[in-house]
Design a protein around this motif. Structure first.
Motif, PDB file in Angstrom:
ATOM      1  N   ALA A  52      55.538  29.027  -5.781  1.00 53.52           N
ATOM      2  CA  ALA A  52      56.037  27.676  -5.469  1.00 53.52           C
ATOM      3  C   ALA A  52      55.465  27.115  -4.175  1.00 53.52           C
ATOM      4  CB  ALA A  52      57.560  27.708  -5.378  1.00 53.52           C
ATOM      5  N   MET A  53      54.753  27.913  -3.423  1.00 55.14           N
ATOM      6  CA  MET A  53      54.255  27.521  -2.099  1.00 55.14           C
ATOM      7  C   MET A  53      53.465  26.208  -2.083  1.00 55.14           C
ATOM      8  SD  MET A  53      52.327  30.170   0.436  1.00 55.14           S
ATOM      9  CE  MET A  53      51.727  29.724   2.060  1.00 55.14           C
ATOM     10  N   PRO A  54      52.626  25.918  -3.093  1.00 57.20           N
ATOM     11  CA  PRO A  54      51.890  24.637  -3.068  1.00 57.20           C
ATOM     12  C   PRO A  54      52.780  23.403  -3.110  1.00 57.20           C
ATOM     13  CG  PRO A  54      50.858  26.181  -4.598  1.00 57.20           C
ATOM     14  CD  PRO A  54      52.162  26.785  -4.184  1.00 57.20           C
ATOM     15  N   LEU A  55      54.049  23.546  -3.519  1.00 60.23           N
ATOM     16  CA  LEU A  55      54.939  22.385  -3.602  1.00 60.23           C
ATOM     17  C   LEU A  55      55.206  21.784  -2.232  1.00 60.23           C
ATOM     18  CD1 LEU A  55      57.554  23.636  -6.235  1.00 60.23           C
ATOM     19  CD2 LEU A  55      55.633  22.075  -6.593  1.00 60.23           C
ATOM     20  N   TRP A  56      55.255  22.623  -1.178  1.00 57.90           N
ATOM     21  CA  TRP A  56      55.530  22.066   0.147  1.00 57.90           C
ATOM     22  C   TRP A  56      54.337  22.141   1.096  1.00 57.90           C
ATOM     23  CZ3 TRP A  56      58.338  26.288  -1.778  1.00 57.90           C
ATOM     24  CH2 TRP A  56      58.010  27.537  -1.250  1.00 57.90           C
ATOM     25  N   ARG A  57      53.357  22.995   0.800  1.00 59.20           N
ATOM     26  CA  ARG A  57      52.167  23.042   1.673  1.00 59.20           C
ATOM     27  C   ARG A  57      51.079  22.065   1.220  1.00 59.20           C
ATOM     28  NH1 ARG A  57      51.043  27.290   5.496  1.00 59.20           N
ATOM     29  NH2 ARG A  57      48.876  26.641   5.190  1.00 59.20           N
ATOM     30  N   ARG A  58      50.857  22.019  -0.069  1.00 58.49           N
ATOM     31  CA  ARG A  58      49.895  21.072  -0.649  1.00 58.49           C
ATOM     32  C   ARG A  58      48.511  21.187  -0.012  1.00 58.49           C
ATOM     33  NH1 ARG A  58      53.599  15.573  -1.396  1.00 58.49           N
ATOM     34  NH2 ARG A  58      55.268  16.595  -2.592  1.00 58.49           N
ATOM     35  N   ASP A  59      48.010  22.393   0.056  1.00 54.91           N
ATOM     36  CA  ASP A  59      46.663  22.607   0.574  1.00 54.91           C
ATOM     37  C   ASP A  59      45.975  23.692  -0.250  1.00 54.91           C
ATOM     38  OD1 ASP A  59      47.915  24.916   1.398  1.00 54.91           O
ATOM     39  OD2 ASP A  59      47.783  24.499   3.538  1.00 54.91           O
ATOM     40  N   ARG A  60      44.692  23.883  -0.006  1.00 57.85           N
ATOM     41  CA  ARG A  60      43.917  24.840  -0.789  1.00 57.85           C
ATOM     42  C   ARG A  60      44.407  26.267  -0.561  1.00 57.85           C
ATOM     43  NH1 ARG A  60      37.567  24.314  -0.254  1.00 57.85           N
ATOM     44  NH2 ARG A  60      38.172  22.288  -1.143  1.00 57.85           N
ATOM     45  N   TRP A  61      44.801  26.589   0.681  1.00 56.02           N
ATOM     46  CA  TRP A  61      45.247  27.931   1.013  1.00 56.02           C
ATOM     47  C   TRP A  61      46.463  28.325   0.173  1.00 56.02           C
ATOM     48  CZ3 TRP A  61      44.354  32.519   2.633  1.00 56.02           C
ATOM     49  CH2 TRP A  61      45.357  33.327   3.188  1.00 56.02           C
ATOM     50  N   SER A  62      47.405  27.439   0.039  1.00 56.21           N
ATOM     51  CA  SER A  62      48.605  27.766  -0.738  1.00 56.21           C
ATOM     52  C   SER A  62      48.278  27.926  -2.222  1.00 56.21           C
ATOM     53  CB  SER A  62      49.673  26.684  -0.540  1.00 56.21           C
ATOM     54  OG  SER A  62      49.222  25.426  -1.004  1.00 56.21           O
ATOM     55  N   CYS A  63      47.323  27.145  -2.721  1.00 49.70           N
ATOM     56  CA  CYS A  63      46.921  27.292  -4.130  1.00 49.70           C
ATOM     57  C   CYS A  63      46.240  28.636  -4.365  1.00 49.70           C
ATOM     58  CB  CYS A  63      45.985  26.150  -4.523  1.00 49.70           C
ATOM     59  SG  CYS A  63      46.779  24.524  -4.561  1.00 49.70           S
TER      60      CYS A  63
END
Length: 391
Positions: free
Chosen positions: A216-227
């Motif tokens: 779920a991390m990309p939901l609040w970070r919204r960057d390539r690293w989280s993806c």
């Protein structure tokens, strides 16, 4: 403002690092608790008066969180009047410890979130060292086979609760990557050690909570690293399920549904008052006694009744609200991950809210305290008065 002086901030920083690292590295729980008195409770008491302006701003900007925490502690104290515990005085003292622990964080932050993040990074590195020591001692020195569940050093010796401490560190370390190359090397080595500890603990609850949090991390970070982290987590989970299928499924559900059902029956017997704070109880399921409910919310409901459980839920949702307000910042993103992981972890174990500082605090009171540290960020918003030492 005495709390903002260098010596005071150093004292507070030592207290925070002691809380994070000494839970594993301290020689004994007694020394860990004594260190908390010296490095955390004592400086908080000594510096509170000089920080009265911070406390006033805390109440102004986080009134819902402060009110829900206050009501929860008051209800817990009131429940001592009908509790069957042997030492109500000790239980009341623990409530004071919680209050001062939470007040410690606004003093520690002091408007410097880079410093707070760096302290958490060093705390994660310290826990990474403890993980490496645990693996070496358990499998190397003591000679246990590799398929045995790892028992860590210090207060992370429980394979489930220890895993929650270590996994919480994994969550904040993945959100707080350092910028310096030498620091990144320590960070990466620590993450490898922490990950190995989690794997060898074989704690399915901690692993599942981490899996959901990182996906779920990309939901609040919204960057390539989280993806990248989310995709890597899914790939690792698939590989782990294929190669460790027997270990994952061999223990079944560990009687969690049966324990939950019995816990609901116990709540129904004392729905409004509960048994009282610190009351001894056993959960009977499948003909066996269990020490607690293996779920934070049902444990609170048994001890403090449905009102106590609702007050804790209010605290937890207010924490989410404070984090959501600063979700665009680095500290906000890290706390969002820690909050989600802690929420999931509470469903599988960690049935202790008001005991002395222990592993469970990493997924209960630590997120609450860090949310209270955000008072400085709210105070710096346009239209807010600057925090002053005098009111």
């Amino acid at each position: 403002m005495m709390y903002a002086r260098r010596w005071a901030q150093t004292w507070l920083a030592i207290g925070f690092l002691w809380f994070l690292m000494a839970i594993a590295l301290a020689p004994s729980n007694k020394i860990y608790q004594q260190g908390l008195v010296l490095f955390l409770w004592l400086p908080t008491l000594a510096l509170l008066w000089s920080a009265r302006g911070v406390l006033a701003e805390l109440w102004r900007s986080q009134r819902g969180l402060c009110l829900s925490v206050s009501l929860l502690l008051l209800w817990s104290a009131l429940s001592l009047s009908w509790a069957t515990g042997e030492e109500p005085g000790r239980e009341f003292k623990r409530l004071l410890y919680i209050a001062f622990f939470l007040l410690f964080f606004p003093l520690l932050a002091n408007a410097d979130y880079e410093r707070l993040i760096k302290l958490m990074q060093w705390g994660g590195i310290g826990l990474g060292v403890a993980s490496a020591i645990s693996i070496y001692q358990f499998y190397g020195v003591r000679g246990f086979p590799w398929h045995y569940r790892l028992l860590g050093v210090g207060e992370v010796s429980h394979p489930i609760l220890g895993a929650y401490v270590i996994t919480a560190a994994i969550v904040w370390m993945l959100h707080f990557m350092p910028k310096q190359r030498w620091f990144q090397a320590l960070w990466a080595l620590s993450l490898l050690s922490l990950g190995a500890f989690l794997l060898l603990c074989q704690s399915r609850g901690a692993a599942l909570a981490l899996l959901i949090t990182l996906v779920a991390m990309p939901l609040w970070r919204r960057d390539r690293w989280s993806c990248v982290i989310a995709l890597g987590t899914v790939a690792t989970a698939i590989a782990g399920f294929v190669f460790m299928y027997a270990q994952i499924t061999g223990r079944g559900t560990s009687y969690r549904p049966e324990i939950f059902h019995s816990s609901l029956q116990m709540i129904a017997e004392h729905p409004w008052t509960g048994l009282g704070l610190g009351s001894f109880y056993k959960v009977m399921a499948v003909g066996m006694p269990f020490d607690h409910t293996h779920n934070m919310f049902t444990h609170i409901a048994i001890e403090l009744g449905i009102p106590g459980m609702l007050l804790w839920l209010a605290v937890w949702l207010c924490v989410l609200r404070e984090i959501w307000r600063v979700r665009a910042t680095t500290i906000g993103k890290g706390l969002m991950g820690l909050w989600l992981f802690s929420t999931l972890a509470m469903q599988f174990d960690a049935a202790s809210l008001t005991g002395t500082p222990r592993a469970e605090w990493f997924i209960s009171w630590l997120p609450v305290g860090l949310a209270m540290a955000l008072v400085w960020m709210h105070a710096r918003r346009p239209g807010c008065d600057k925090i002053s030492g005098s009111i």
